[in-house]
Each structure stands twice: as structure tokens, then as C-alpha cells.
Write a protein that holds these residues in place. Structure first.
Motif, PDB file in Angstrom:
ATOM      1  N   PHE A  48       0.877  -1.166   0.000  1.00 29.05           N
ATOM      2  CA  PHE A  48       0.000   0.000   0.000  1.00 29.05           C
ATOM      3  C   PHE A  48       0.917   1.218   0.000  1.00 29.05           C
ATOM      4  N   PHE A  49       0.950   1.938  -1.111  1.00 26.73           N
ATOM      5  CA  PHE A  49       1.832   3.092  -1.281  1.00 26.73           C
ATOM      6  C   PHE A  49       1.004   4.355  -1.135  1.00 26.73           C
ATOM      7  N   LYS A  50       1.492   5.282  -0.296  1.00 25.23           N
ATOM      8  CA  LYS A  50       0.770   6.546  -0.096  1.00 25.23           C
ATOM      9  C   LYS A  50       1.633   7.721  -0.502  1.00 25.23           C
ATOM     10  N   GLU A  51       1.027   8.608  -1.258  1.00 25.18           N
ATOM     11  CA  GLU A  51       1.632   9.876  -1.664  1.00 25.18           C
ATOM     12  C   GLU A  51       0.810  10.957  -0.962  1.00 25.18           C
ATOM     13  N   PHE A  52       1.353  11.492   0.114  1.00 27.79           N
ATOM     14  CA  PHE A  52       0.618  12.468   0.919  1.00 27.79           C
ATOM     15  C   PHE A  52       0.591  13.833   0.235  1.00 27.79           C
ATOM     16  N   GLN A  53      -0.426  14.618   0.565  1.00 27.38           N
ATOM     17  CA  GLN A  53      -0.544  15.961   0.005  1.00 27.38           C
ATOM     18  C   GLN A  53       0.632  16.823   0.481  1.00 27.38           C
ATOM     19  N   SER A  54       0.980  17.835  -0.300  1.00 25.84           N
ATOM     20  CA  SER A  54       2.084  18.708   0.064  1.00 25.84           C
ATOM     21  C   SER A  54       1.777  19.385   1.399  1.00 25.84           C
ATOM     22  N   GLY A  55       2.824  19.649   2.143  1.00 27.50           N
ATOM     23  CA  GLY A  55       2.654  20.268   3.453  1.00 27.50           C
ATOM     24  C   GLY A  55       2.439  19.264   4.572  1.00 27.50           C
ATOM     25  N   HIS A  93      10.150  13.185  -0.972  1.00 24.03           N
ATOM     26  CA  HIS A  93      10.594  13.264  -2.359  1.00 24.03           C
ATOM     27  C   HIS A  93      10.009  14.529  -2.966  1.00 24.03           C
ATOM     28  N   ARG A  94      10.883  15.435  -3.358  1.00 24.40           N
ATOM     29  CA  ARG A  94      10.454  16.731  -3.916  1.00 24.40           C
ATOM     30  C   ARG A  94       9.424  17.412  -3.015  1.00 24.40           C
ATOM     31  N   GLY A  95       9.673  17.370  -1.712  1.00 27.60           N
ATOM     32  CA  GLY A  95       8.807  18.043  -0.750  1.00 27.60           C
ATOM     33  C   GLY A  95       7.536  17.300  -0.397  1.00 27.60           C
ATOM     34  N   GLN A  96       7.418  16.071  -0.863  1.00 31.77           N
ATOM     35  CA  GLN A  96       6.207  15.296  -0.623  1.00 31.77           C
ATOM     36  C   GLN A  96       6.549  14.021   0.145  1.00 31.77           C
ATOM     37  N   VAL A  97       5.755  13.714   1.175  1.00 26.28           N
ATOM     38  CA  VAL A  97       5.970  12.535   2.008  1.00 26.28           C
ATOM     39  C   VAL A  97       5.385  11.308   1.317  1.00 26.28           C
ATOM     40  N   LEU A  98       6.169  10.221   1.313  1.00 27.67           N
ATOM     41  CA  LEU A  98       5.760   8.955   0.716  1.00 27.67           C
ATOM     42  C   LEU A  98       5.951   7.839   1.732  1.00 27.67           C
ATOM     43  N   SER A  99       5.072   6.852   1.716  1.00 24.09           N
ATOM     44  CA  SER A  99       5.248   5.687   2.590  1.00 24.09           C
ATOM     45  C   SER A  99       4.788   4.433   1.877  1.00 24.09           C
ATOM     46  N   LEU A 100       5.293   3.303   2.353  1.00 27.72           N
ATOM     47  CA  LEU A 100       4.932   2.004   1.810  1.00 27.72           C
ATOM     48  C   LEU A 100       4.677   1.069   2.983  1.00 27.72           C
ATOM     49  N   SER A 101       3.548   0.401   2.954  1.00 31.45           N
ATOM     50  CA  SER A 101       3.258  -0.596   3.987  1.00 31.45           C
ATOM     51  C   SER A 101       2.788  -1.867   3.311  1.00 31.45           C
ATOM     52  N   ARG A 102       2.836  -2.944   4.055  1.00 34.79           N
ATOM     53  CA  ARG A 102       2.327  -4.212   3.522  1.00 34.79           C
ATOM     54  C   ARG A 102       0.810  -4.091   3.389  1.00 34.79           C
ATOM     55  N   TYR A 103       0.283  -4.702   2.361  1.00 34.97           N
ATOM     56  CA  TYR A 103      -1.153  -4.667   2.123  1.00 34.97           C
ATOM     57  C   TYR A 103      -1.784  -5.870   2.804  1.00 34.97           C
ATOM     58  N   ILE A 104      -2.879  -5.644   3.504  1.00 32.81           N
ATOM     59  CA  ILE A 104      -3.620  -6.724   4.137  1.00 32.81           C
ATOM     60  C   ILE A 104      -4.957  -6.840   3.426  1.00 32.81           C
ATOM     61  N   ASP A 105      -5.208  -8.025   2.861  1.00 34.58           N
ATOM     62  CA  ASP A 105      -6.497  -8.255   2.214  1.00 34.58           C
ATOM     63  C   ASP A 105      -7.597  -8.287   3.261  1.00 34.58           C
ATOM     64  N   GLY A 106      -8.742  -7.781   2.926  1.00 36.18           N
ATOM     65  CA  GLY A 106      -9.878  -7.813   3.836  1.00 36.18           C
ATOM     66  C   GLY A 106     -10.831  -6.675   3.542  1.00 36.18           C
ATOM     67  N   GLU A 107     -11.744  -6.478   4.459  1.00 37.04           N
ATOM     68  CA  GLU A 107     -12.752  -5.437   4.309  1.00 37.04           C
ATOM     69  C   GLU A 107     -12.401  -4.243   5.181  1.00 37.04           C
ATOM     70  N   THR A 108     -12.567  -3.062   4.633  1.00 36.58           N
ATOM     71  CA  THR A 108     -12.391  -1.848   5.407  1.00 36.58           C
ATOM     72  C   THR A 108     -13.762  -1.399   5.889  1.00 36.58           C
ATOM     73  N   VAL A 109     -13.827  -1.104   7.175  1.00 37.35           N
ATOM     74  CA  VAL A 109     -15.094  -0.651   7.742  1.00 37.35           C
ATOM     75  C   VAL A 109     -15.027   0.863   7.877  1.00 37.35           C
TER      76      VAL A 109
END
Length: 160
Positions: A48-55, A93-109
């Protein structure tokens, strides 16, 4: 819904993950979740890769990492963050925060996907509430320590 347009192309995401986390990515699927750009990635890792908004402050991801590690150490299922080759759970990266986590299959509530019937038993809801309370208290303790770090440090130095 993301607050701003993504600044990364699919090829850039693949390169960033390879260069910083060491994983080859064969597939990227954009997930329309939250205020960040979220992607399901597949390849050497299902993540699960996240590209957070600037700031967005990288310290928030670092705090979340500590919380996830704490919960996971106590047997609570969590999606662990993948450490970049710097040892950090997030990078800028270029002023933007990035993260990577393992993906867990399932349902999001959430508000669009209510709790499935099989989980509506009181003992499961109580256990879930207890976990949430634990996570909240852990986060609040960390915030309090951050707010008072200077005063605590001064107090410790005076007592020496």
C-alpha cells in the motif's frame, strides 16, 4: 478524495519503490481513498503506497509507525510499514511525504462500508473498542511527550 493532483507518474512510483525500498513493482492500482493518493502495488511485495498531500509533516508518519509497531508487538493485526533503505518508514521526495506498507487483504469498515453482520457480536465490538482506546491513549502520550519535551529535558538536567 485527494486534496491535490498527484505529482508522480506510474513509472516514477515504480522507480521510487525500487530505489528506496528495493522492491520491483509490476502493477499499480490507484485506490480512491482518503486525502492522500493511495495505490495498491504488486510485484516483489503486495503493498500500500501513499503519496501524501504537500505540506504533510513526515513526523506524523513516524508517529504512526511507532503506534503500528506497538500494536503489532502486542498481537494486534496491523499493516506494518516497510522501512526504506535509510531505515525510515517514510521519505520525502520533492517536498512530498511517501510511505509504503504491507497490504492486508480484507474489508475496510467505514461510513460507506458498515460492519459485516458476523462482527456485530458484543464481545468483538468490545475488544475492538479496547484496541482503539489503547491506540488513542498511546498516541496521546506521544503527543504530550512531544509538547513537553523541552520542559522535561530542562527538568532532568536540573535534577542532575
Amino acid at each position: 478524495m485527494p486534496l491535490e493532483a498527484s505529482r508522480l507518474s506510474t513509472d516514477e512510483i515504480k522507480s521510487l519503490i525500487k530505489d528506496n525500498w528495493g522492491y520491483n513493482v509490476t502493477e499499480i492500482i490507484h485506490l480512491p481513498l482518503g486525502s492522500a493518493y493511495c495505490y495498491l502495488i504488486d510485484g516483489d511485495i503486495r503493498g500500500f503506497f501513499k503519496e501524501f498531500q504537500s505540506g504533510f509533516d513526515i513526523s506524523s508518519v513516524r508517529r504512526e509507525t511507532g503506534l503500528v509497531d506497538c500494536l503489532s508487538d502486542r498481537g494486534i493485526p496491523c499493516a506494518p510499514f516497510c522501512r526504506a533503505n535509510t531505515g525510515d518508514a517514510a521519505l520525502c521526495h520533492r517536498g512530498q511525504v511517501l510511505s509504503l506498507s504491507r497490504y492486508i487483504d480484507g474489508e475496510t469498515v467505514d461510513y460507506t462500508n458498515p460492519i459485516p453482520e458476523k462482527y456485530r457480536r458484543p464481545e468483538i465490538q468490545t475488544e475492538g473498542a479496547q484496541m482503539l482506546n489503547f491506540a488513542f491513549r498511546r498516541t496521546e502520550i506521544c503527543r504530550e511527550l512531544e509538547r513537553n519535551a523541552g520542559a522535561i529535558s530542562e527538568s532532568l538536567q536540573k535534577s542532575l
